[in-house]
Design a protein around this motif. Structure first.
Motif, PDB file in Angstrom:
ATOM      1  N   ALA A 136      42.490  30.581  23.531  1.00 41.09           N
ATOM      2  CA  ALA A 136      42.674  30.925  24.760  1.00 41.09           C
ATOM      3  C   ALA A 136      44.133  32.500  23.919  1.00 41.09           C
ATOM      4  O   ALA A 136      44.621  33.119  24.535  1.00 41.09           O
ATOM      5  N   ILE A 137      44.991  31.596  22.648  1.00 43.67           N
ATOM      6  CA  ILE A 137      45.877  32.531  22.493  1.00 43.67           C
ATOM      7  C   ILE A 137      45.695  33.202  21.120  1.00 43.67           C
ATOM      8  O   ILE A 137      44.901  32.150  19.936  1.00 43.67           O
ATOM      9  N   ARG A 138      46.061  34.300  20.930  1.00 38.65           N
ATOM     10  CA  ARG A 138      44.873  34.850  19.853  1.00 38.65           C
ATOM     11  C   ARG A 138      45.860  35.722  18.837  1.00 38.65           C
ATOM     12  O   ARG A 138      45.868  35.573  18.435  1.00 38.65           O
ATOM     13  N   SER A 139      47.717  35.815  19.486  1.00 38.17           N
ATOM     14  CA  SER A 139      48.106  36.534  18.914  1.00 38.17           C
ATOM     15  C   SER A 139      49.499  35.330  18.933  1.00 38.17           C
ATOM     16  O   SER A 139      49.746  35.084  19.669  1.00 38.17           O
ATOM     17  N   VAL A 140      50.939  36.034  18.085  1.00 35.80           N
ATOM     18  CA  VAL A 140      52.140  35.438  18.328  1.00 35.80           C
ATOM     19  C   VAL A 140      52.661  36.589  18.663  1.00 35.80           C
ATOM     20  O   VAL A 140      53.001  37.245  17.238  1.00 35.80           O
ATOM     21  N   VAL A 141      54.044  36.387  18.801  1.00 28.40           N
ATOM     22  CA  VAL A 141      54.437  37.487  19.374  1.00 28.40           C
ATOM     23  C   VAL A 141      56.202  36.299  18.122  1.00 28.40           C
ATOM     24  O   VAL A 141      56.084  34.890  19.316  1.00 28.40           O
ATOM     25  N   LEU A 142      57.326  36.831  18.266  1.00 23.94           N
ATOM     26  CA  LEU A 142      57.937  36.365  17.423  1.00 23.94           C
ATOM     27  C   LEU A 142      59.394  36.687  17.366  1.00 23.94           C
ATOM     28  O   LEU A 142      59.996  37.789  16.961  1.00 23.94           O
ATOM     29  N   THR A 143      60.503  36.505  18.335  1.00 23.59           N
ATOM     30  CA  THR A 143      61.362  37.692  18.615  1.00 23.59           C
ATOM     31  C   THR A 143      62.749  37.055  19.402  1.00 23.59           C
ATOM     32  O   THR A 143      63.276  35.078  19.067  1.00 23.59           O
ATOM     33  N   GLY A 144      63.672  37.560  19.352  1.00 22.41           N
ATOM     34  CA  GLY A 144      65.043  37.044  19.456  1.00 22.41           C
ATOM     35  C   GLY A 144      65.349  37.208  20.626  1.00 22.41           C
ATOM     36  O   GLY A 144      65.290  38.676  20.720  1.00 22.41           O
ATOM     37  N   ALA A 145      66.132  36.260  21.020  1.00 22.00           N
ATOM     38  CA  ALA A 145      67.076  36.513  22.579  1.00 22.00           C
ATOM     39  C   ALA A 145      68.268  37.284  22.622  1.00 22.00           C
ATOM     40  O   ALA A 145      68.685  37.778  21.058  1.00 22.00           O
ATOM     41  N   GLY A 146      68.788  37.908  23.434  1.00 23.35           N
ATOM     42  CA  GLY A 146      70.488  38.787  23.074  1.00 23.35           C
ATOM     43  C   GLY A 146      70.863  40.140  22.057  1.00 23.35           C
ATOM     44  O   GLY A 146      71.391  39.971  21.439  1.00 23.35           O
TER      45      GLY A 146
END
Length: 267
Positions: free
Chosen positions: A49-59
């Motif tokens: 059901a997951i078709r893509s991933v976003v990688l990000t950072g906080a702050g």
């Protein structure tokens, strides 16, 4: 959803968002963060059901590299479950940093602030890269007498022109987002604070497409990168022809003819 002390996981529609969450240290890599990243990649691979991933950072930061003190485990309980995970799989940290693992779903990096050293090394394992205009990049290891062992001496010259790769590797200088885009390290520069929004918009475009086709295209691009053109074209036919026989391919052409959104079922 599952996460760790320094890595948060959430779903936005069909997109899995992994957030490096140690803003007080500009999201420097820690043991819990590496375990969380590893588990996030495995979750994305396992869940259709997951078709893509976003990688990000906080702050307002992406990742400032490795926290050598934290990674050494100094002062931690030897029985800590995070350390136990790393002991059970000595390759876990390399999978987490995308050195020894390639997710089958497209991975989009949404970068704000510093993305340097280990941050730039992880970046090279992502597929699409979007950065705020104040983001900075660079491989600082040589400035400290260290070696960028996260894959950069192999990958970087395959992703950007060799002269730029060697300059980045050998000078250890920072690169502003505009220059990183000019040399091809990232694809888009957006106003500060909007990288995640733009990444989710891009992910939504990907999510609307046939998942079998998307995953086959990504795999083929990566798997043919080191092949001759003739061998690459042969592999492209091997990967591409079966897609035309899927129910999703038939649905896609039918939806186009009927002027409606396609409903793909990974079949």
């Amino acid at each position: 959803m599952a996460g760790t002390e320094h890595l948060t996981v959430e779903r936005v529609g069909a997109t899995l968002v992994l957030t490096l969450d140690r803003p007080e240290a500009r999201n420097a890599l820690s043991l819990p963060m590496l375990v969380g990243l590893h588990d996030g990649w495995m979750l994305a691979d396992a869940d259709d059901a997951i078709r893509s991933v976003v990688l990000t950072g906080a702050g307002g930061a992406f990742c400032s590299g490795m926290d050598l003190k934290a990674l050494s485990g100094h002062g931690t309980d030897p029985g800590d479950p995070v350390r136990a995970r790393l002991k059970a799989d000595p390759d876990l940290h390399w999978k987490a940093m995308l050195r020894h693992h390639r997710p089958r779903k497209p991975v989009i990096a949404a970068v704000e602030g510093p993305c340097v050293a280990g941050g730039t090394e992880i970046l090279q394992g992502t597929d699409i890269r979007i950065a705020g205009e104040s983001a900075t990049f660079g491989l600082f290891e040589v400035r400290r007498g260290l070696f960028p062992i996260g894959g950069s001496t192999v990958r970087l010259a395959r992703q950007i022109p060799r002269t730029h790769a060697l300059e980045m590797l050998l000078t250890g200088r920072p690169y502003p987002a505009a220059e990183a885009a000019r040399i091809g390290l990232i694809g888009h520069v957006v106003p500060d604070g909007t990288a995640l929004e733009r990444a989710l918009e891009t992910a939504a475009l990907i999510n609307a497409n046939g998942p079998l086709a998307v995953e086959a295209v990504k795999a083929c691009v990566h798997d043919t990168a080191a092949l001759s053109e003739a061998d690459g074209l042969r592999l492209e036919l091997e990967r591409g022809r079966p897609i035309f026989d899927t129910a999703d391919a038939k649905e896609g052409t039918r939806a186009f003819a009927e002027k409606r959104p396609a409903v793909y079922r990974r079949a």
